[in-house]
Structures are given as structure tokens and as C-alpha cells.
Enzyme design. Structure first.
Site, mmCIF file in Angstrom:
data_model
loop_
_atom_site.group_PDB
_atom_site.id
_atom_site.type_symbol
_atom_site.label_atom_id
_atom_site.label_comp_id
_atom_site.label_asym_id
_atom_site.label_seq_id
_atom_site.Cartn_x
_atom_site.Cartn_y
_atom_site.Cartn_z
ATOM 1 N N LYS A 22 0.837 -1.210 0.000
ATOM 2 C CA LYS A 22 0.000 0.000 0.000
ATOM 3 C C LYS A 22 0.870 1.258 0.000
ATOM 4 O O LYS A 22 0.624 2.191 -0.747
ATOM 5 C CB LYS A 22 -0.927 0.031 1.238
ATOM 6 C CG LYS A 22 -1.868 -1.158 1.337
ATOM 7 C CD LYS A 22 -2.836 -1.018 2.511
ATOM 8 C CE LYS A 22 -2.185 -1.015 3.888
ATOM 9 N NZ LYS A 22 -1.603 -2.309 4.298
ATOM 10 N N ARG B 279 -9.171 0.954 9.565
ATOM 11 C CA ARG B 279 -8.791 -0.427 9.837
ATOM 12 C C ARG B 279 -9.856 -1.168 10.638
ATOM 13 O O ARG B 279 -9.689 -2.343 10.922
ATOM 14 C CB ARG B 279 -7.495 -0.443 10.639
ATOM 15 C CG ARG B 279 -6.248 -0.778 9.804
ATOM 16 C CD ARG B 279 -5.068 -0.664 10.725
ATOM 17 N NE ARG B 279 -3.910 -1.415 10.325
ATOM 18 C CZ ARG B 279 -2.843 -0.876 9.729
ATOM 19 N NH1 ARG B 279 -2.834 0.376 9.398
ATOM 20 N NH2 ARG B 279 -1.788 -1.631 9.470
ATOM 21 N N ARG C 57 12.575 -6.982 4.716
ATOM 22 C CA ARG C 57 12.585 -5.680 4.034
ATOM 23 C C ARG C 57 13.276 -4.623 4.900
ATOM 24 O O ARG C 57 13.289 -4.702 6.128
ATOM 25 C CB ARG C 57 11.180 -5.247 3.606
ATOM 26 C CG ARG C 57 10.248 -4.887 4.705
ATOM 27 C CD ARG C 57 8.878 -4.488 4.158
ATOM 28 N NE ARG C 57 7.997 -4.109 5.233
ATOM 29 C CZ ARG C 57 6.748 -3.706 5.086
ATOM 30 N NH1 ARG C 57 6.206 -3.636 3.882
ATOM 31 N NH2 ARG C 57 6.020 -3.374 6.122
ATOM 32 N N ARG D 176 11.945 -1.770 10.122
ATOM 33 C CA ARG D 176 10.860 -1.522 11.059
ATOM 34 C C ARG D 176 10.873 -2.609 12.132
ATOM 35 O O ARG D 176 10.978 -3.794 11.816
ATOM 36 C CB ARG D 176 9.510 -1.564 10.321
ATOM 37 C CG ARG D 176 9.207 -0.280 9.602
ATOM 38 C CD ARG D 176 7.967 -0.378 8.767
ATOM 39 N NE ARG D 176 6.812 -0.939 9.465
ATOM 40 C CZ ARG D 176 5.582 -0.910 8.980
ATOM 41 N NH1 ARG D 176 5.342 -0.337 7.816
ATOM 42 N NH2 ARG D 176 4.578 -1.445 9.643
ATOM 43 N N ARG E 121 -0.138 -9.046 13.067
ATOM 44 C CA ARG E 121 -0.736 -7.963 12.261
ATOM 45 C C ARG E 121 -1.729 -8.532 11.238
ATOM 46 O O ARG E 121 -2.761 -7.944 10.964
ATOM 47 C CB ARG E 121 0.372 -7.159 11.563
ATOM 48 C CG ARG E 121 1.079 -6.195 12.531
ATOM 49 C CD ARG E 121 2.460 -5.802 12.049
ATOM 50 N NE ARG E 121 2.476 -5.003 10.857
ATOM 51 C CZ ARG E 121 3.537 -4.905 10.044
ATOM 52 N NH1 ARG E 121 4.648 -5.548 10.316
ATOM 53 N NH2 ARG E 121 3.474 -4.151 8.984
#
Ligand code: AMP
Length: 214
Positions: free
Chosen positions: A13, A88, A127, A161, A172
Site C-alpha cells: 500500500k 482499519r 525488508r 521496522r 498484524r
């Protein structure tokens, strides 16, 4: 034009929103980025948020609704925005609707990015990004051309992160399935929900989104 990008963590996103921001001169509103900025400030409130985010759980609706309401009310959002990470939950979606209609702002599209969970876990765990320009990389799939040096700006410092580890990513996903997916029928009933295949290349996904919004 005002758009919501929906999809589980790591669906891309943020990457797509950054591209749309440039191409269509929209404002990218990432609630995750806003929260990370509060965490980075080192305040007591930030420390509280950090614990919740690192556990892969959602921040309370009250806080999130207030945060987005303040941001959407700023003048730059008049040119149009892309919401990334909000809403959300159903209460967030309802509050957004109220906020927009009381300010005569329309919601044009909700684009849902369909993805495969196991593939995504592999994509997220690994990542990292350039600490200076934010360019995104992955240990296996897209490392910098020269190890340890950012392709875009030549910087040698990178960041990861803290919630991009497997345990938090699974939590998550769980939050996405239980709290975010139930908002899909809400937008479907309003006839603005569009679904795309989020597993293609970054260019391919951008092309699919553009086909919908132009
Ligand atoms: P993201 O960068 O969008 O993946 O968000 C990172 C984390 O911030 C999430 O796992 C949540 O803990 C928190 N967060 C971001 N947006 C929201 C939201 N709209 N509602 C609740 N929590 C959020």
C-alpha cells in the site's frame, strides 16, 4: 480524487501510495507513518504506542480517528488524498464517512489489494529501507546493487521496522483478518470497492490501480 488503499500488512500500500502521490498530485496519508513519527519523538505517549505496534495490535479507534480528522482538515488535503492504513476497523470507517460527508468531501474509490499471506510474510521479513531517502529494499528479492549502498542516493545507512519480524507480522495479519476485513462489505454496499491482484510486480499493480482511477 480521494482514495483508500486496503490490504493486509506488506501488500504494498505504501509503495503504491507514494507512486500515486507523485503521478496524480495527491497527498499520501499513512497512519502508520504518523504513528511512527510520534514514537520517534520519544514522548510518553509515543512509548505507549510503540508497545502496541510492536505487539502487532491496533491503536484505539479514538486516537486514530482524531489523528486522521486533524490531518484531513489541513489545506493540502483539498487537492485529494490517498489513505493508507486507515480505516482499519468498522468504527473508523463509519467515523471517516461522517467526517467526509460533514465536510462535503467525496470518497471515490476503495482499492483492495488481494495478496497471498505466506508470500507476504516472506516479503515483509527481510525488508529494509534507506535511512536518508526512504528507498525500499529486501535482503533476498531486491538488495541494493552495491551491497550496503543505497541505489537512489548513495547513503550507507539503512533502517528496519521493528514490527517487521515474523511473530509481529503474523499478529498484524490476525488483526487485519479480524478487524479490517469486516469493513469490506461496507464499501461493497456503497459500490466503490474495487479489487486488484496485489501479487504482481510493482509496475503491474500500479497499472491496475491506474486503470481504475483514471
Ligand atoms: P502500517 O504501517 O499501516 O502497517 O501500521 C503499523 C502499525 O500502526 C499497525 O500494525 C498498527 O499497530 C498501527 N496502526 C496504523 N494505522 C492504524 C489504524 N488505522 N488503526 C489502528 N492502528 C493502526
Amino acid at each position: 480524487m480521494n482514495i483508500i488503499l486496503l490490504g493486509p500488512p506488506g501488500a504494498g500500500k505504501g509503495t503504491q501510495a507514494k507512486r500515486l502521490e507523485k503521478k496524480f498530485e495527491l497527498v499520501h496519508l499513512s497512519t502508520g507513518d504518523m504513528l511512527r513519527a510520534v514514537v520517534a519523538s520519544g514522548s510518553d505517549f509515543g512509548t505507549k504506542l510503540k508497545g502496541i505496534m510492536e505487539a502487532g495490535q491496533l491503536i484505539s479507534d479514538d486516537i486514530m480517528i482524531q489523528m486522521i480528522e486533524e490531518r484531513i482538515g489541513q489545506p493540502d488535503c483539498e487537492k485529494g488524498f490517498i489513505l493508507d492504513g486507515f480505516p482499519r476497523t468498522i468504527p473508523q470507517a463509519e467515523a471517516l464517512d461522517e467526517m467526509l460527508s460533514s465536510n462535503q468531501i467525496s470518497l471515490d474509490y476503495v482499492v483492495k489489494m488481494d495478496v497471498d499471506e505466506e508470500d507476504l510474510v516472506r516479503r515483509i521479513v527481510g525488508r529494509f529501507s534507506c535511512a536518508k531517502c526512504g528507498a525500499g529494499y529486501h535482503d533476498k528479492f531486491s538488495p541494493p546493487v552495491k551491497e550496503g549502498v543505497c541505489d537512489s542516493c548513495g547513503n550507507v545507512e539503512f533502517v528496519r521496522r521493528p514490527d517487521d519480524n515474523e511473530e509481529t507480522v503474523r499478529a498484524r495479519f490476525d488483526a487485519y483478518r479480524k478487524q479490517t476485513e469486516p469493513i469490506l462489505p461496507y464499501y461493497k454496499s456503497k459500490n466503490i470497492l474495487k479489487t486488484i491482484d496485489g501479487m504482481g510486480s510493482i509496475d503491474d499493480v500500479t497499472a491496475q490501480i491506474q486503470q481504475i482511477i483514471v
